[in-house]
Write a protein that holds these residues in place. Sequence first.
Motif, mmCIF file in Angstrom:
data_model
loop_
_atom_site.group_PDB
_atom_site.id
_atom_site.type_symbol
_atom_site.label_atom_id
_atom_site.label_comp_id
_atom_site.label_asym_id
_atom_site.label_seq_id
_atom_site.Cartn_x
_atom_site.Cartn_y
_atom_site.Cartn_z
ATOM 1 N N ASP A 1 0.824 -1.216 0.000
ATOM 2 C CA ASP A 1 0.000 0.000 0.000
ATOM 3 C C ASP A 1 0.859 1.267 0.000
ATOM 4 O O ASP A 1 0.365 2.357 0.228
ATOM 5 C CB ASP A 1 -0.955 -0.013 1.198
ATOM 6 N N LYS A 2 2.153 1.107 -0.223
ATOM 7 C CA LYS A 2 3.046 2.268 -0.205
ATOM 8 C C LYS A 2 3.738 2.502 -1.540
ATOM 9 O O LYS A 2 4.044 3.635 -1.907
ATOM 10 C CB LYS A 2 4.105 2.115 0.888
ATOM 11 N N ARG B 1 -5.930 -6.554 0.495
ATOM 12 C CA ARG B 1 -6.178 -5.134 0.796
ATOM 13 C C ARG B 1 -7.194 -4.522 -0.156
ATOM 14 O O ARG B 1 -7.391 -3.317 -0.158
ATOM 15 C CB ARG B 1 -4.889 -4.315 0.675
ATOM 16 N N LEU C 1 -6.943 -3.985 -3.348
ATOM 17 C CA LEU C 1 -6.389 -3.006 -4.281
ATOM 18 C C LEU C 1 -5.754 -3.723 -5.475
ATOM 19 O O LEU C 1 -5.599 -4.956 -5.464
ATOM 20 C CB LEU C 1 -5.393 -2.071 -3.581
#
Length: 233
Positions: free
Chosen positions: A89-90, A113, A115
Amino acid sequence: MIADNIKVIKDDIQRICNQCGRDSNSVTLIDVSKTKPVSMVMEAYEAGERDFGENKVQELTAKYEACPKDIRWHMIGHLQTNKIKYIIDKAYLIHSVDTYHLAEAIHKEAAKRNLVMDILLEVNVAEEESKFGLGNEEVVSMVKEIAKLTNVRIKGLMTVAPFTDNPEENRVYFQKLKQLSVDIAKENIDNVSMNVLSMGMSGDYHIAIEEGATYIRIGTNIFGVRDYKGANE
Ligand SMILES: *Cc1c(COP(=O)(O)O)cnc(C)c1O
């Protein structure tokens, strides 16, 4: 100083694009800040830079926490499957996917997640023994397999060309990567686009731009030489 270095590269991008009839907006500079402190990242940030590259998970996450959140962090180094969870997520884009196993692990972590992770496939175009990356012959079939994974999205190809004193020697490898991406684009594979070509470093970015790079990854020419051995790995 860092701002001056960036300006030199930006001017080069402009000039080379003018010479070869490319839109200079189609080339994005990634500032490779590996081994360099947050203070230097911030100097480049103040100069307007927003795309930064790191090759180690721990360094990427540490700088992510310390720096403004509008930075796009590019993971450009070899990635171990057990560390994906720390960057999923980064990272804005993972440039270094070179096995189905890794793509599948990224897909699974992204699905958890909820995504979709953008990735590039790394190709060892020069087929150097010491380098990570897919062999040229494997790329097309690998794209087709990875394309079936719903939580990763292939955006293009990346290569690290051989280290050389004569960047002209790398032109043929940049041409090869470009040709591969054109060939793959022609196949119109679902869930695959080939708009991104990540190639060219401090020593050879001029040539890479001429041959179609959309991302150039520059460390030394912006931040100076790295001080510990192995920083290139
Ligand atoms: C370190 C590194 C770069 C930047 O290299 P320089 O020669 O310092 O510009 C680019 N790409 C990758 C994958 C790297 O590891």
